[in-house]
Design an enzyme around this catalytic site. Sequence first.
Site, short mmCIF file in Angstrom:
data_model
loop_
_atom_site.label_atom_id
_atom_site.label_comp_id
_atom_site.label_asym_id
_atom_site.label_seq_id
_atom_site.Cartn_x
_atom_site.Cartn_y
_atom_site.Cartn_z
N LYS A 78 1.01 -1.15 0.16
CA LYS A 78 0.06 0.30 -0.03
C LYS A 78 0.82 1.30 -0.08
CE LYS A 78 -3.78 2.07 2.61
NZ LYS A 78 -4.63 2.02 3.73
N SER A 153 -9.59 1.78 3.06
CA SER A 153 -8.73 2.54 2.22
C SER A 153 -7.93 1.61 1.40
CB SER A 153 -8.25 3.60 2.91
OG SER A 153 -7.37 2.88 3.90
N SER A 177 -10.07 -0.79 7.37
CA SER A 177 -9.50 -0.47 5.98
C SER A 177 -8.65 -1.73 5.38
CB SER A 177 -8.27 0.86 5.77
OG SER A 177 -8.99 1.96 5.89
#
Lengths: 485, 475
Positions: A78, A153, A177
């Site tokens: 990420k 997210s 997330s």
Amino acid sequence: MELHQLTIHELQEKIKSGDVSATQITQSVFSRIDTVEERVHAYIRLLKEEAMAAAAKADESIKKGDIKPLTGIPIALKDIVCTKGITTTCGSHILHNFVPPYNATAVEKLRAAGAVFVGKTNMDEFAMGSSTETSYFGPTRNPWDLERIPGGSSGGSAAAVAAEECIASIGSDTGGSIRQPAALCGIVGMKPTYGRVSRFGLIAFASSLDQIGPFTKDVEDCAIMMNVLAGYDPKESTSVSAEVPDYRQFAGRDIKGWKIGIPKEYFIEGIDTEVNAAIKKAIAVIEQSGGQCVEISLPHTQYCLAVYYIIAPAEACSNLARYDGVRYGLRATDVRDLLDMYKKTRMQGFGAEVKRRIMIGTYALSAGYYDAYYKKASQVRALIKRDFEEAFKNCDVILTPTTPTPAFKIGEKTDDPLQMYLSDIFTISTNLAGIPGISVPCGFTSGGLPIGMQFLASHFEEGKLIQIASAYEKNAKIEKRRPKL
Amino acid sequence: MEFETVIGLEVHAQMLTDTKIFCGCSTKFGGAPNSHTCPVCLGMPGVLPVLNKKVVEFAMKMALATNCEINKSCEFARKNYFYPDLPKGYQISQYAYPLAEHGHILLDVNGEQTKIGITRIHMEEDAGKLMHDEHNPSSYVDLNRTGVPLIEIVSEPDMRSSEEAADYLKRLHEILVYLEICDGNMEEGSFRCDANVSIRPKGQKEFGTRAELKNMNSFRNVQRALEYEIKRQQYLVENGGTVIQETRLWDDAQGATNSMRSKEEAHDYRYFPDPDLVPILVDETWVEKIRKELPELPLTKRERFIKDYQIPAYDAGVLTADKALANYYEEVVKLCAKPKAASNWVMGDVLKFLNEEKRDIRQCPITAKSLADMIRLIEEGTISGKMAKEIVEDMYKTGKSPQTIIEEKGLVQITDEGELIKTITSIIEANPGQLADYRGGKEKLFGFFVGQAMKATKGKANPQLVNELLKKMLA
């Protein structure tokens, strides 16, 4: 089967037996990326050259018989974890050109374990969102339905695994997330106990809630990733030095005699009927596997969302103050003075959702409001934590849906922040309590969208989560489907 | 109307640790801009602070030395504000739960002891420094100082005059330096002071509205600024005005304080506990360990000097103002066993030489042993006090021992009676008129004969012996 379709443990077998090379695996992943990435947009940045070089190096190690837990395995990161010499944007314009001079501890650990880094994945800006739509670099699409969001997210990391654009990935979970996008993309995602995986080099959203964790295709892979990621880090004061067990040993163990708590507050109106049905079915599987499901109560559940939306923005408004244009990242040009530079830099650099949360947080901490908001929220947070402590006196793990609905359409909730916030309703309490949680696939809707189920355990009981998730995975016999891309 | 002044002080002292409070960077002053920095003190994304335990121990020393209660648990908080010298956009400080509270120190003003309360002592990180280009509309940021450990010592509003405030500051400074936790250098900013000052009609219990004074970088400036501010407030009130709550900056050149910002413009720092750091737990064992490490403090030492060495309070005050000086003095006393003589020589000649050259006792060329030897030589009559005055100057200039100087210059005192009688006899013979006058009652002329004897011996005659012999021989 093509190599990019396999799991870590399957590829490890093939590497060990000499059937395939790290280079072949990495090539397979990048050819898959060439085919689907344009439609999915899971990545902000691909690291093909670096990955191929790392794969070649991995092959040298393999030849020497030096095979580590992730040797030659393509992993996606990420874009919230700092990577030395590689632009790390956090999905924001304000960091669009930021190149960290250090690696996050999690990145160091993955590298030391032999991982090959495929690229940096897309995310909601500063991890603020549940759909990956707030990214400065445009939304990621759900591999199961390109009209829909992948969750967020960490939507890019989840979509990359689901679309087979990497073998596994890491994300971060502040209020769901990891678990929410894992559920919406039909894969496994774990948020470890707060303090279990180092936060050093993880760009902070809400420091007391953030935690790095893995996305994988199955539970065994999750255990493999946790073996690499977990552990004490002297660079982090909130890191915990509790012993790290071999998580892999929990996979495959049965759950005979376990008590599984079903919190009555989590089965609320508004849950999608197909989600509800899938969970009911999963509960039956758990009982057939020897688990005993008992109703429990987490009485302060109704306050979780409110508490979260005070504490997280309060910490965020302070954490994001460093993006001022002085030392790195975006600096607005054509400014009159210092104040003007601050204002324009932050006005141009942050998106609407980030600005909204900075304002909420600033308000909650302001003189005269602190006691009513931040302090009160901290007190209620302690009660939420106690709810779980009480609950775990009567059960081994807790079972809930991961999300109230399957993946929604892109743009469907962008104009209604409150509706968007509700998609994390089942995952937020975990972060407030600091306990670990895992989301595992538990079926599909009639429309073919994945549904996820969440297990929660007490602090540092990730082993229990691996155990029950793998037992469920084995006994539920969910049909293996691949997204049609 | 008669007014009473109320003063409270906030002192920031830089801790003498080798590394910064939350990272491993050096705390050395100077260095090329931004050379003592790393991602942590630069406030880069994703980095985290790790507390330097030494800072806690140093702060604990100060807390114990100022009679504070050390809290069993304390925590760091974030003080949020934007400024280019503050890389994270917040300063890590302590707020609701400081390290230590409820202390005091004793001041000795004109023989009277006054207790000044210490509200709290807390730890925090320093900010960086801005440098402004005079020719360009740009500023440069140097973050070497960012993250250097500080303690803030907040007093109660217990001081009633600028003298008292200056005295309090000197005592705090002295304690910090004694503890070897702060170098006390005010020019480099290792010891900084802000003052809250207000006035109220004598007898009134409520405090008046206070002004906060900043930018005073010496003891003298603190006192001057306070004096100016007290007068300013009195003038204001006497002329029908009111004091407003504001922050004022001392302007050294102008000799005045000027308004910097009013209460309305004050920052809202939005303090909250720093989630990146865990509470600091201090148990009894830790406190006791630190307590055992405490050196003798200035006040105790002062009292001991007065009692053990029988020297005046003034001497004890001067000698203990600097720990190294006190050690030097004690070493001299140990070697010569003449505390009062030692005090006179140290305070008189040695300090005078050092002050002239702005050196401190650590740089003194005269070793404690040399000074002690010299005092013994006077005591034994080998040299006179007058000779010693010359010798000590040579000792300072050359670093040589008194014995060497005496030998080199042939300065040994004449104590041989036979030799002196010869000299005196010839003086008497050469001055019959004076002798007659003296014997006729002009006793003042005794001094004349002493002078002649000293002159004839080039000052080497033992003055006591000369006196004795002259008394006999002139009679």
